[in-house]
Design a protein around this motif. Structure first.
Motif, PDB file in Angstrom:
ATOM      1  N   GLU A 110      17.655  13.488   4.207  1.00 47.64           N
ATOM      2  CA  GLU A 110      17.063  14.818   4.372  1.00 47.64           C
ATOM      3  C   GLU A 110      17.728  15.827   3.435  1.00 47.64           C
ATOM      4  N   VAL A 111      19.020  15.660   3.224  1.00 58.16           N
ATOM      5  CA  VAL A 111      19.749  16.557   2.319  1.00 58.16           C
ATOM      6  C   VAL A 111      19.189  16.469   0.912  1.00 58.16           C
ATOM      7  N   VAL A 112      18.862  15.269   0.477  1.00 57.43           N
ATOM      8  CA  VAL A 112      18.309  15.054  -0.868  1.00 57.43           C
ATOM      9  C   VAL A 112      16.939  15.699  -0.984  1.00 57.43           C
ATOM     10  N   LEU A 113      16.099  15.528   0.037  1.00 58.13           N
ATOM     11  CA  LEU A 113      14.776  16.129   0.014  1.00 58.13           C
ATOM     12  C   LEU A 113      14.865  17.651  -0.028  1.00 58.13           C
ATOM     13  N   ALA A 114      15.807  18.209   0.709  1.00 58.53           N
ATOM     14  CA  ALA A 114      15.988  19.662   0.705  1.00 58.53           C
ATOM     15  C   ALA A 114      16.401  20.140  -0.670  1.00 58.53           C
ATOM     16  N   ALA A 115      17.270  19.363  -1.334  1.00 57.30           N
ATOM     17  CA  ALA A 115      17.720  19.731  -2.684  1.00 57.30           C
ATOM     18  C   ALA A 115      16.567  19.678  -3.675  1.00 57.30           C
ATOM     19  N   LEU A 116      15.689  18.693  -3.522  1.00 63.02           N
ATOM     20  CA  LEU A 116      14.531  18.589  -4.409  1.00 63.02           C
ATOM     21  C   LEU A 116      13.565  19.753  -4.207  1.00 63.02           C
ATOM     22  N   ARG A 117      13.424  20.195  -2.970  1.00 62.23           N
ATOM     23  CA  ARG A 117      12.515  21.303  -2.699  1.00 62.23           C
ATOM     24  C   ARG A 117      13.038  22.627  -3.279  1.00 62.23           C
ATOM     25  N   ASP A 118      14.333  22.694  -3.498  1.00 64.57           N
ATOM     26  CA  ASP A 118      14.947  23.909  -4.037  1.00 64.57           C
ATOM     27  C   ASP A 118      14.931  23.959  -5.562  1.00 64.57           C
ATOM     28  N   LEU A 119      14.535  22.864  -6.191  1.00 63.82           N
ATOM     29  CA  LEU A 119      14.527  22.830  -7.654  1.00 63.82           C
ATOM     30  C   LEU A 119      13.448  23.762  -8.221  1.00 63.82           C
ATOM     31  N   ARG A 132       0.853  -1.190   0.000  1.00 65.47           N
ATOM     32  CA  ARG A 132       0.000   0.000   0.000  1.00 65.47           C
ATOM     33  C   ARG A 132       0.890   1.242   0.000  1.00 65.47           C
ATOM     34  N   PHE A 133       0.571   2.178  -0.882  1.00 62.89           N
ATOM     35  CA  PHE A 133       1.373   3.397  -1.029  1.00 62.89           C
ATOM     36  C   PHE A 133       0.527   4.631  -0.747  1.00 62.89           C
ATOM     37  N   GLN A 134       1.176   5.665  -0.198  1.00 58.69           N
ATOM     38  CA  GLN A 134       0.536   6.957   0.023  1.00 58.69           C
ATOM     39  C   GLN A 134       1.519   8.055  -0.378  1.00 58.69           C
ATOM     40  N   VAL A 135       1.071   8.955  -1.234  1.00 62.76           N
ATOM     41  CA  VAL A 135       1.921  10.067  -1.650  1.00 62.76           C
ATOM     42  C   VAL A 135       2.032  11.070  -0.505  1.00 62.76           C
ATOM     43  N   LEU A 136       3.267  11.412  -0.142  1.00 63.02           N
ATOM     44  CA  LEU A 136       3.504  12.368   0.941  1.00 63.02           C
ATOM     45  C   LEU A 136       3.893  13.744   0.415  1.00 63.02           C
ATOM     46  N   GLU A 137       4.685  13.750  -0.661  1.00 55.38           N
ATOM     47  CA  GLU A 137       5.153  15.030  -1.195  1.00 55.38           C
ATOM     48  C   GLU A 137       5.600  14.812  -2.642  1.00 55.38           C
ATOM     49  N   ARG A 138       5.232  15.747  -3.494  1.00 53.77           N
ATOM     50  CA  ARG A 138       5.622  15.663  -4.898  1.00 53.77           C
ATOM     51  C   ARG A 138       6.700  16.696  -5.198  1.00 53.77           C
ATOM     52  N   PHE A 139       7.678  16.288  -5.987  1.00 57.84           N
ATOM     53  CA  PHE A 139       8.764  17.161  -6.387  1.00 57.84           C
ATOM     54  C   PHE A 139       8.843  17.174  -7.912  1.00 57.84           C
ATOM     55  N   ARG A 140       9.750  17.958  -8.402  1.00 53.08           N
ATOM     56  CA  ARG A 140      10.028  17.958  -9.831  1.00 53.08           C
ATOM     57  C   ARG A 140      10.853  16.707 -10.155  1.00 53.08           C
ATOM     58  N   GLY A 141      10.193  15.741 -10.797  1.00 50.50           N
ATOM     59  CA  GLY A 141      10.879  14.516 -11.198  1.00 50.50           C
ATOM     60  C   GLY A 141      10.960  13.446 -10.141  1.00 50.50           C
ATOM     61  N   ALA A 142      10.259  13.594  -9.028  1.00 51.92           N
ATOM     62  CA  ALA A 142      10.310  12.574  -7.967  1.00 51.92           C
ATOM     63  C   ALA A 142       9.090  12.696  -7.060  1.00 51.92           C
ATOM     64  N   THR A 143       8.801  11.619  -6.331  1.00 48.84           N
ATOM     65  CA  THR A 143       7.668  11.598  -5.404  1.00 48.84           C
ATOM     66  C   THR A 143       8.075  10.891  -4.119  1.00 48.84           C
ATOM     67  N   LEU A 144       7.846  11.538  -2.986  1.00 53.25           N
ATOM     68  CA  LEU A 144       8.093  10.901  -1.698  1.00 53.25           C
ATOM     69  C   LEU A 144       6.830  10.154  -1.300  1.00 53.25           C
ATOM     70  N   VAL A 145       6.964   8.854  -1.048  1.00 54.04           N
ATOM     71  CA  VAL A 145       5.800   8.029  -0.702  1.00 54.04           C
ATOM     72  C   VAL A 145       6.045   7.281   0.602  1.00 54.04           C
TER      73      VAL A 145
END
Length: 341
Positions: free
Chosen positions: A332-341, A245-258
């Motif tokens: 967390e560093v990767v997620l921060a980088a995605l949010r800055d895109l 079972r999957f739930q989308v938590l946050e969408r980024f440019r080119g990626a999705t945190l689930v």
């Protein structure tokens, strides 16, 4: 939830007399002796035979232990058993003589590794340990890995006669993993696993745009072993039933945190189910294209982005235990980088 393999039924007696039938049962193994007979004590009932042997044949490679099991050189109550056979109190285990040349020095965890594991303990009470396993640390030795989490814990708790994994995590996956320090706890939590009453939730970064409305992936999986010995899993109509079972938590440019909750516990299940819907996990060397992984490396990702964020279960007395494992700083560093895109 992950479902442990069923234990084999008690082995039947061999029709012919066992050559070790005249040996005297012992409680320890000697590398210089001949055939040994070991009696399983009450507190080790429920332990897998391969783990039982590994804990007693110090320095003997795990590959050798599996080989003597396959060849029937190890007998339980005079019968052949498979590696996953779970011992019962009073079982008589026949251990063949092992040549000294086949032994290697038992690996010893260094101070740095012990400290890392000690600092990763999230919960330790009631006979249950929950560890925030670092990525890159295997859960047990074998297949080219000399020292895993369970071996380190046994060295850290030499007074404990019983320390067993309740379930497993892939080597490249970080996060919460349960370890039992009592047989009763192991049996109880694994029964809860089989009944689907253990909660487990993972954080995963999927490449691409996760399909809207896709909350369940239910496709059968088949495990294959390549000639190189590498394990690969694929979607196969004749494979084992599998559900995540999957739930989308946050969408980024080119990626999705689930968030991913495995209902079944197949090898590489979350990784292959994510690949099946066209969104393989970032940093996955097995199931994600190199070109895709290179893009995530440029954002600072150096490992598989899959983290066991939560485990929840009851203890034998009914107490509910829920443990959360904080996401590692490198993710967390990767997620921060995605949010800055």
């Amino acid at each position: 939830m992950m479902r442990p393999m069923r234990s084999n039924p008690p082995p039947k007696s061999a029709p012919a007399a066992d050559p070790a039938s005249s040996a005297t049962p012992t409680d320890s193994w000697s590398p210089s002796g001949g055939v040994q007979l070991l009696t399983v004590p009450d507190e080790l009932a429920g332990q897998r035979i391969d783990n039982f042997l590994q804990a007693r044949l110090k320095g003997v490679p795990r590959s050798r232990i599996y080989r003597i099991l396959r060849k029937g050189e190890v007998r339980v109550n005079k019968g052949r058993v498979k590696a996953e056979y779970k011992l019962q109190a009073g079982d008589l285990v026949r251990v063949p003589p092992i040549r000294a040349a086949e032994q290697a020095p038992a690996p010893v965890a260094g101070e740095q590794l012990r400290k890392l594991v000690e600092e990763s303990i999230l919960y330790d009470a009631g006979g249950l340990l929950v560890i925030n396993k670092p990525a890159g640390l295997a859960v047990h030795g074998g297949s080219g890995v000399r020292l895993g989490l369970i071996e380190v814990l046994r060295q850290m708790y030499p007074q404990s006669r019983f320390i067993e994994l309740v379930h497993r995590l892939d080597r490249d996956t970080s996060g919460a993993i349960m370890v039992a320090r009592k047989r009763s706890v192991l049996q109880h939590v694994q029964a809860e696993l089989r009944a689907g009453r253990v909660g487990k939730s993972y954080l995963a970064l999927a490449a691409g745009k996760w399909p809207r409305g896709r909350r369940v992936v239910e496709v059968p999986l088949r495990k294959n072993t390549l000639k190189s010995g590498e394990r690969m899993v694929s979607v196969d109509p004749e494979g084992k039933p599998s559900e995540t079972r999957f739930q989308v938590l946050e969408r980024f440019r080119g990626a999705t945190l689930v968030a991913a909750e495995p209902v079944t516990g197949r090898t590489h299940q979350i990784r292959v189910h994510a690949q099946f819907v066209g969104c393989p996990l970032a940093g996955d060397a097995k199931y994600t294209a190199d070109a895709v992984n290179r893009e995530f490396r440029e954002l600072g990702l150096k490992r598989l982005f899959l983290h066991s964020a939560l485990v929840r279960s009851t203890l034998p007395g009914g107490e509910l235990v829920e443990v959360k494992a904080p996401i590692p700083a490198e993710l967390e560093v990767v997620l921060a980088a995605l949010r800055d895109l």
